[in-house]
Write an enzyme that holds these catalytic residues in place. Structure first.
Site, short mmCIF file in Angstrom:
data_model
loop_
_atom_site.label_atom_id
_atom_site.label_comp_id
_atom_site.label_asym_id
_atom_site.label_seq_id
_atom_site.Cartn_x
_atom_site.Cartn_y
_atom_site.Cartn_z
N ARG A 27 0.78 -0.89 -0.36
CA ARG A 27 0.09 -0.09 0.44
C ARG A 27 1.01 1.28 0.25
NH1 ARG A 27 -5.02 -0.66 3.02
NH2 ARG A 27 -5.53 -3.09 2.35
N ARG A 31 -3.16 6.56 1.10
CA ARG A 31 -4.09 7.67 2.07
C ARG A 31 -3.10 8.59 3.19
NH1 ARG A 31 -9.65 4.61 3.91
NH2 ARG A 31 -7.36 3.31 4.75
N ARG A 40 -7.54 11.39 -5.07
CA ARG A 40 -8.26 10.45 -5.05
C ARG A 40 -9.59 11.71 -5.05
NH1 ARG A 40 -11.61 9.61 -0.58
NH2 ARG A 40 -12.08 7.33 -0.10
N ASP A 77 -6.86 -2.75 -6.34
CA ASP A 77 -7.60 -3.52 -4.86
C ASP A 77 -7.75 -4.90 -5.61
OD1 ASP A 77 -8.43 -2.74 -2.56
OD2 ASP A 77 -9.77 -3.69 -3.01
N TYR A 154 -14.84 -12.29 1.34
CA TYR A 154 -14.91 -11.07 1.11
C TYR A 154 -17.11 -10.81 0.65
CZ TYR A 154 -11.74 -8.24 2.96
OH TYR A 154 -10.26 -7.58 4.26
O1 CP3 Z 1 -0.07 -2.42 -2.36
C1 CP3 Z 1 -0.39 -1.08 -2.90
O2 CP3 Z 1 0.05 0.48 -3.35
C2 CP3 Z 1 -0.97 -1.39 -4.21
C3 CP3 Z 1 -2.75 -1.24 -3.63
C4 CP3 Z 1 -3.50 -1.98 -3.35
C5 CP3 Z 1 -4.65 -1.40 -2.60
N1 CP3 Z 1 -5.53 -2.52 -1.62
C6 CP3 Z 1 -4.89 -0.23 -1.70
C7 CP3 Z 1 -6.01 0.65 -1.52
C8 CP3 Z 1 -3.35 -3.78 -3.09
C9 CP3 Z 1 -2.33 -4.10 -2.48
C10 CP3 Z 1 -4.71 -3.65 -1.95
C11 CP3 Z 1 -4.73 -4.64 -1.29
C12 CP3 Z 1 -5.87 -5.76 -0.99
N2 CP3 Z 1 -6.96 -4.88 -0.74
C13 CP3 Z 1 -6.12 -6.27 0.01
C14 CP3 Z 1 -4.40 -7.13 0.77
C15 CP3 Z 1 -3.17 -6.58 1.44
C16 CP3 Z 1 -3.96 -6.36 2.84
O3 CP3 Z 1 -4.29 -5.06 3.38
O4 CP3 Z 1 -4.15 -7.49 3.65
C17 CP3 Z 1 -6.91 -6.54 0.71
C18 CP3 Z 1 -7.70 -7.00 2.45
C19 CP3 Z 1 -8.31 -5.25 0.34
C20 CP3 Z 1 -9.09 -4.59 0.18
C21 CP3 Z 1 -9.21 -3.23 0.94
N3 CP3 Z 1 -9.36 -1.96 0.34
C22 CP3 Z 1 -9.46 -2.98 2.50
C23 CP3 Z 1 -10.08 -3.74 3.47
C24 CP3 Z 1 -9.60 -1.68 2.29
C25 CP3 Z 1 -9.52 -0.69 3.34
C26 CP3 Z 1 -10.83 0.27 3.65
C27 CP3 Z 1 -9.83 1.89 5.09
O5 CP3 Z 1 -11.20 2.29 4.47
O6 CP3 Z 1 -9.30 1.37 5.28
C28 CP3 Z 1 -9.66 -0.75 0.56
C29 CP3 Z 1 -9.61 0.03 -0.17
C30 CP3 Z 1 -7.83 0.20 0.00
N4 CP3 Z 1 -6.95 0.20 -0.77
C31 CP3 Z 1 -7.52 1.39 -0.12
C32 CP3 Z 1 -6.01 1.77 -0.79
C33 CP3 Z 1 -5.41 3.17 -0.76
C34 CP3 Z 1 -7.66 3.03 0.42
C35 CP3 Z 1 -9.14 3.43 -0.04
C36 CP3 Z 1 -9.53 4.51 0.35
O7 CP3 Z 1 -8.30 6.27 -0.64
O8 CP3 Z 1 -10.02 5.17 0.22
#
Ligand code: CP3
Length: 360
Positions: A27, A31, A40, A77, A154
């Protein structure tokens, strides 16, 4: 084809000698970066950002402009696959991802189909190609997917979960349905990763974020077996990293899937992991993301401890520095500068010390 200027990450994955330990962060575009939040906002939402190849490219490059990271990761994602299956992905601020149509019963399972990466997921492949061009060979680009099991969590829960009650009820009560979901997911994941590789991804990573929530037996039957199947069907020409959060107990079993690198969380001692599987796989990890909340001096001391725990460089060194899980949105950006700088300088020094010791 433009040649890579910095292939340290790919060499470390192949366990070849490198001048220093490469680093990237799960990630890394997110943010905690003000420029990410600005893009965003322009996109309107996180999903709109993922679905615009140009904006996804812009945010992928943001952490590379600030820090000397050794790899880029596609901005996307893991939930793009269930979204493409028609489950209706949406995000509620502060609550994370949700699905309008979760997979709960036999008829939901019967409706599931493998999405065509060249149709519903074309935007992801377009983002990969756009990012590859924009990188111009600076560093390699990583593609990724969720593991079949983690996607199923999920899809069945309909969002995040603390106890995995719904998905585990199905696993114990209707293992036949669970296996059907995992079968569709495994085919979807291998096709999706193939398409990302065809579009330009130079390594791929499987996020088995919830493998560690399973019992030993259930992990082998419902997570690991399908990771293995994805790897077999993928038959990848590029390195594959498998990250099972909470998977420290199963390193040998995960290494036996044929992956090139194991991602490990912060509960694992890297020296012990190296002794167990380091002759087969590279190892990626594993600073606790919360260590980045401390002062830059403490961040650096913790990073040195991670490098030293892996041990002295040598034949088949194979360490890729990373966090043990995704970076927190509350991370001070200066912590990341301090981290990248010390990982590069200290790991280069570890190599110099070894060279001078061996020439005595
Ligand atoms: O690593 C990177 O920079 C690449 C981008 C990436 C994102 N999500 C961007 C993201 C990757 C590789 C993921 C994988 C992902 N997404 C996983 C597996 C990794 C892990 O954390 O175990 C999972 C479980 C998800 C599902 C998901 N998407 C979650 C749980 C969330 C967070 C929700 C929150 O509000 O905290 C997301 C959203 C997400 N994915 C964000 C980002 C940058 C934040 C979204 C935003 O900008 O609001």
């Amino acid at each position: 084809m433009i040649s890579l200027r910095n292939d340290t990450f790919l060499r470390a994955l192949r366990r070849e000698p490198t001048e220093y330990t490469p680093i990237w962060l799960m990630r890394q575009a997110g943010r905690y970066l003000p420029e990410y939040n600005a893009t965003r906002k322009r996109a309107g939402s996180f999903l709109a950002l993922c679905k615009s190849p140009d904006l996804a490219c812009e945010v992928t490059l943001q952490p590379l402009a600030r820090y000397g990271l050794d790899a880029a990761i596609l901005f996307s994602d893991i939930l793009t696959i269930p979204d493409a299956m028609g489950l209706g992905l949406y995000f509620v601020d502060g609550e994370g991802p949700k699905f309008e149509r979760p997979v709960r019963d036999e008829s939901d399972v019967a409706r599931l189909a493998v999405p065509d990466p060249g149709a519903e997921l074309q935007y992801v492949c377009d983002a990969v190609a756009t990012i590859r061009t924009a990188l111009g060979g600076r560093v390699p680009l990583i593609g990724f997917s969720g593991s079949p099991w983690t996607l199923a969590c999920y899809m069945v829960e309909g969002g995040g979960s603390d106890d995995f009650r719904r998905v585990k009820t199905m696993l114990y009560q209707r293992p036949d349905l669970m296996h059907r979901i995992l079968d569709v997911n495994a085919r979807a994941v291998s096709l999706y990763l193939r398409a990302q590789i065809a579009a330009g991804a130079q390594a791929v990573m499987l996020f088995d974020s919830w493998g560690g929530a399973l019992s030993d037996r259930a992990f082998r039957e419902f997570s690991l077996a399908y990771v293995e199947r994805v790897l077999r069907e993928l038959d990848s020409q590029v390195p594959v990293i498998v990250f099972t959060k909470g998977g420290g107990l199963w390193l040998e079993a995960i290494a036996a899937t044929g992956c090139d690198a194991l991602g490990v969380d912060w509960t694992v001692d890297l020296g012990a992991a190296r002794a167990r599987v380091g002759a087969r796989c590279a190892i990626q990890g594993n600073l606790d993301p919360m260590a980045l909340m401390a002062s830059p001096e403490k961040v650096q001391a913790e990073a040195i401890a991670v490098l030293e725990s892996f041990g002295a460089p040598g034949e088949g060194y194979g360490h890729v520095f990373n966090l043990g899980h995704g970076i927190s949105q509350h991370t001070p950006p200066e912590s990341v500068s301090a981290l990248v700088e010390i990982v590069h300088s200290h790991s280069a020094q570890m190599r110099r010390l070894r060279v001078s010791a061996s020439s005595l």
